[in-house]
Scaffold this active site. Structure first.
Site, PDB file in Angstrom:
ATOM      1  N   LYS A   1       0.837  -1.205   0.000  1.00 39.09           N
ATOM      2  CA  LYS A   1       0.000   0.000   0.000  1.00 39.09           C
ATOM      3  C   LYS A   1       0.871   1.255   0.000  1.00 39.09           C
ATOM      4  O   LYS A   1       0.615   2.211  -0.734  1.00 39.09           O
ATOM      5  CB  LYS A   1      -0.950  -0.026   1.208  1.00 39.09           C
ATOM      6  CG  LYS A   1      -2.046  -1.073   1.043  1.00 39.09           C
ATOM      7  CD  LYS A   1      -2.822  -1.406   2.306  1.00 39.09           C
ATOM      8  CE  LYS A   1      -3.770  -2.575   2.012  1.00 39.09           C
ATOM      9  NZ  LYS A   1      -4.554  -3.036   3.150  1.00 39.09           N
TER      10      LYS A   1
ATOM     11  N   GLN B   1      -4.857  -1.675   9.252  1.00 39.45           N
ATOM     12  CA  GLN B   1      -4.685  -3.009   8.669  1.00 39.45           C
ATOM     13  C   GLN B   1      -5.287  -4.067   9.594  1.00 39.45           C
ATOM     14  O   GLN B   1      -5.042  -4.059  10.803  1.00 39.45           O
ATOM     15  CB  GLN B   1      -3.189  -3.267   8.420  1.00 39.45           C
ATOM     16  CG  GLN B   1      -2.897  -4.558   7.681  1.00 39.45           C
ATOM     17  CD  GLN B   1      -3.465  -4.582   6.260  1.00 39.45           C
ATOM     18  OE1 GLN B   1      -3.575  -3.552   5.591  1.00 39.45           O
ATOM     19  NE2 GLN B   1      -3.829  -5.763   5.792  1.00 39.45           N
TER      20      GLN B   1
ATOM     21  N   ASP C   1     -11.147   2.587   3.431  1.00 37.81           N
ATOM     22  CA  ASP C   1     -11.354   1.137   3.360  1.00 37.81           C
ATOM     23  C   ASP C   1     -12.842   0.810   3.240  1.00 37.81           C
ATOM     24  O   ASP C   1     -13.207  -0.307   2.882  1.00 37.81           O
ATOM     25  CB  ASP C   1     -10.823   0.473   4.639  1.00 37.81           C
ATOM     26  CG  ASP C   1      -9.650  -0.451   4.379  1.00 37.81           C
ATOM     27  OD1 ASP C   1      -9.475  -0.870   3.221  1.00 37.81           O
ATOM     28  OD2 ASP C   1      -8.929  -0.762   5.346  1.00 37.81           O
TER      29      ASP C   1
END
Ligand code: GUN
Length: 299
Positions: free
Chosen positions: A53, A97, A120
């Site tokens: 990422k 994460q 997200d």
């Protein structure tokens, strides 16, 4: 018939090239898009994903702010960091994460992220948006699958879409997106009896179970589109999906490879959402968006 390959790596590359232009445009307007990534603990797979990422940010000219917390960090530490990032105007997207260490309540953490930085798409507000067909930040993996499906030129309306895997990150949001596009959707999961009885009816089969070799040719309808979301590391270190690629490609009309299919698109959609966040802040939202996907309101 041998399936045509849906090339996620090529599509991701082409999108990232366009993103560099969007970043340049934002910068001329005084906005340098930034993504904050929070990693708690040292899960090796998570470290690799976070590394990818950060690399994608660099490739597109997006600033990345990487925050690593030790595995023993408390929930309060994570919440305090999120509060700081919520208030930071240089941060347009915040990603925590997953998975988090078991002593941290994942829902409390995800709900702490400002909804306008939830790139997200995991905050309940964005999940709710998905349910009614009006989400701002679609979750990255299903969003990437949407775009891969669009490259086939096949309209999913009226098609049988079968999703194997009912996770919050992939299976459930994928089902909502396909329903929004008027597919007839089935979600299969670990408790589904006779999986093949469902998959054999799929015009679009999406495997997201995390089980190597789960989908074999006998389970696939002739001419189906097969999307493999699985990323599994075998004992010999090879990375494979959930689909027996060599067998299934002889029955499918289109298929994604692993690696080089869905994986590169997941990271790319994270950049898309981050740019969208920055553009929305400026009032110039122009993302590639989810044309068509949000345009249908089902009764
Ligand atoms: N862990 C596995 N997939 C994902 C993802 O898409 N986002 C986050 N934040 N964590 C993940």
């Amino acid at each position: 018939m041998t399936a045509r390959i849906i090339d996620g790596k090529a599509l991701a590359h082409s999108l990232r090239t366009q993103y560099r232009e969007r970043v340049a445009q934002l910068k001329t307007q005084g906005v340098a898009p930034g993504l904050a990534v929070i990693l708690v603990g040292d899960n090796p797979a998570s470290k690799v994903y976070v590394g990818n990422k950060v690399k994608a940010c660099e490739e597109c000219g997006v600033a990345s702010f990487h925050h690593s917390l030790p595995a023993e960090a408390g929930e309060a530490d994570v919440l305090a960091l999120i509060a700081r990032l919520n208030a930071d105007p240089t941060v347009h997207g915040i990603l925590v994460q997953l998975p988090l260490p078991p002593h941290i309540d994942v829902r409390r953490v995800l709900e702490a992220i400002a909804v306008d930085k939830d790139v997200d798409g995991f905050h309940l507000y964005n999940v709710g948006g998905l349910v009614v067909g009006n989400t701002i930040f679609p979750p990255c993996t299903p969003y990437g699958v949407q775009l891969l499906l669009e490259t086939t030129g096949i309209d999913v309306a009226g098609k049988n879409a079968v999703i194997v895997g009912a996770s919050n990150i992939v299976g459930k949001p994928m089902a909502l997106m396909l329903l929004q596009k008027e597919a007839t959707v089935t979600i299969c999961h670990a408790k589904t009896r006779d999986l093949a009885q469902h998959t054999i009816l799929a015009d679009i089969l999406i495997a997201a179970a995390g089980k190597p070799g789960l989908i074999v040719p006998q389970m696939v309808k002739q001419g189906a589109i097969v999307i493999d979301v699985g990323i599994n590391r075998l004992p010999d270190n090879r990375i494979v999906g959930d689909v027996d690629f060599d067998g299934v490609k002889e029955k499918a009309s289109w298929i994604t490879p692993v690696p080089g299919g869905v994986g590169p698109m997941t990271v790319t959609m994270l950049i898309e959402n981050t740019l969208k966040s920055a553009e929305l802040r400026l009032g110039t939202g122009q993302g590639i968006g989810h044309q068509g996907w949000d345009s249908v309101t089902l009764p």
